[in-house]
Design an enzyme around this catalytic site. Structure first.
Site, mmCIF file in Angstrom:
data_model
loop_
_atom_site.group_PDB
_atom_site.id
_atom_site.type_symbol
_atom_site.label_atom_id
_atom_site.label_comp_id
_atom_site.label_asym_id
_atom_site.label_seq_id
_atom_site.Cartn_x
_atom_site.Cartn_y
_atom_site.Cartn_z
ATOM 1 N N ILE A 97 0.817 -1.218 0.000
ATOM 2 C CA ILE A 97 0.000 0.000 0.000
ATOM 3 C C ILE A 97 0.847 1.263 0.000
ATOM 4 O O ILE A 97 0.318 2.375 -0.016
ATOM 5 C CB ILE A 97 -0.958 0.024 1.212
ATOM 6 N N GLY A 100 8.687 3.772 -0.464
ATOM 7 C CA GLY A 100 9.541 4.950 -0.395
ATOM 8 C C GLY A 100 10.988 4.546 -0.286
ATOM 9 O O GLY A 100 11.336 3.365 -0.444
ATOM 10 N N LYS A 128 5.519 -1.949 7.930
ATOM 11 C CA LYS A 128 6.580 -1.265 7.186
ATOM 12 C C LYS A 128 7.835 -2.135 7.224
ATOM 13 O O LYS A 128 8.346 -2.458 8.296
ATOM 14 C CB LYS A 128 6.886 0.100 7.792
ATOM 15 N N ASP A 221 9.979 16.431 9.529
ATOM 16 C CA ASP A 221 9.580 15.921 8.216
ATOM 17 C C ASP A 221 8.079 16.064 8.001
ATOM 18 O O ASP A 221 7.422 15.154 7.497
ATOM 19 C CB ASP A 221 10.006 14.465 8.072
#
EC number: 2.7.11.1
Length: 388
Positions: A97, A100, A128, A221
């Site tokens: 889904i 990066g 992740k 970030d």
């Protein structure tokens, strides 16, 4: 290898509790072998997911670390690599889904056993998986466990557990089923966020940032892709791999290697590497302009004069009639233009080139709250032509 829970109990040691304590010991031994950084007491890392009841309104992130160490109520779940591999069908592309530089994110279903209960129920999560070759990825993995293992806020994504086995590093989060703010602004064509939804999402994100600054954490970030949305479009900040503790004592900043995302990073940070909470405020202002315009901070496919968002919007002064030309056409004129102007003024305040002139995130929260309340008193569906 079985799933493990790290925890301590103050109740008398029944047979069931003794079994749980054995699991606790095995979990610590597992961590010492696979990720010794996480069991070093000097680093005061903790893996408890705090609850509002256990949170003592801390004044800094260090207070949270200390509290977790003293409490020793550690309950982040430690997953085996096999368990997460099975849950993602061996990391199938069909379940991917997100992707990066850090690696990939997969949708997965895991067992969700209740402590003290032999039964379990399925739980859909996001996994992740970091690139094995990335040293920087390992550092960011540690940082995520570091921060998300102690923070607790409705607008910060919840870390459920992790895996550290051989060279594999994985994180398991609550699933945010409506993807990111970036997706809805720039990618997905099936649903356009209304002006009211955009404001409410940014208010929630601002509350998350204000909380981080209160406990002396600099996010570093903030961008639209890191604002995730659950099934009710409730926003939560994600990806804490670059987060840093703020300055201490008389120090005004911390000095770091310059990292982040082009177009969102504050100019003084890009030049000097000096990191302050003002840097997060700048990034927030950039995203405010993204929700107004429906444009990315950098649009390299646009004509040169339109590629940089903050430079482009300057050509359309907020109080001019031309200002309406920059508002996202996907909103179909369904917004009170006076409120859009106020949000733009707040964005300008946030992206002030003089960092000390930028507002605090607490001020931003108050400002957005007032704008939303006043917007609700108007007809959110009225056309811009009527509002002029």
């Amino acid at each position: 290898m079985n799933c493990l829970f790290l925890f301590m109990s103050k109740k008398p040691k029944s047979r069931g509790n003794m079994e749980k304590e054995k699991k606790n010991i095995r979990g610590r031994e597992f961590l010492q072998k696979s990720a010794p950084e996480l069991t070093t007491r000097k680093t005061t890392l903790s893996f408890n997911l705090p609850t509002p009841r256990s949170l003592p309104s801390p004044t800094s992130i260090k207070d949270l670390y200390t509290d977790r160490e003293q409490n020793q109520n550690q309950n982040l779940r430690v997953f085996s690599f096999k368990e997460l591999s099975d849950a993602t069908c061996e990391f199938s592309r069909k379940l991917k889904i997100g992707e990066g530089g850090f690696g990939s994110v997969y949708k997965a279903t895991i067992n969700n056993p209740t402590v003290g209960d032999s039964h379990s129920s399925p739980l859909t999560v996001a996994v992740k998986k970091l690139n094995r070759q990335s040293l920087q990825g390992h550092k960011q993995w540690l940082a995520e466990v570091h921060f998300l293992g102690v923070v607790n806020h409705p607008n910060v994504v919840r870390l459920l557990g992790y895996c550290s086995e051989d060279r594999e590093r994985l994180l398991v989060y609550e699933l945010m089923s409506n993807r990111s703010l970036e997706d809805h602004l720039f990618t997905l064509r099936t649903l356009t966020l209304s002006w009211k939804q955009r404001l409410e999402i940014m208010l929630g994100a601002a509350q998350g940032l204000a909380y981080l600054h209160e406990i002396q954490v600099i996010y570093r970030d903030f961008k639209s892709s890191n604002v995730l949305l659950n099934e009710e479009f409730h926003p939560k900040l994600s990806d804490f791999g670059l987060a840093r503790e703020g300055p201490e004592g008389d120090n005004t900043h911390v000095t770091t290697a310059r990292v982040g995302t082009d177009g969102y990073a504050a100019p003084e940070y890009v030049i000097t590497g000096h990191l302050k909470t003002h840097c997060d405020v700048y990034s927030f202002g950039v995203v405010l302009y993204e929700i107004i315009t429906g444009r990315r901070t950098l649009e390299r496919m646009k004509p040169l004069a339109e590629q940089k968002l903050l430079e482009w919007v300057k050509k359309y002064p907020i109080n001019s009639k031309r200002f309406k030309m920059i508002v996202d056409s996907k909103l179909c004129n369904k917004y009170p233009i006076a409120m859009v102007r106020r949000v733009a003024k707040l964005a300008d305040h946030c992206v002030n080139k003089i960092d000390k002139e930028r507002p605090t995130m607490a001020f931003v929260v108050e400002s957005l709250t007032n704008i939303i309340e006043e917007s609700n008193s108007e007809d959110m569906g009225s056309s811009v032509g009527i509002r002029g």
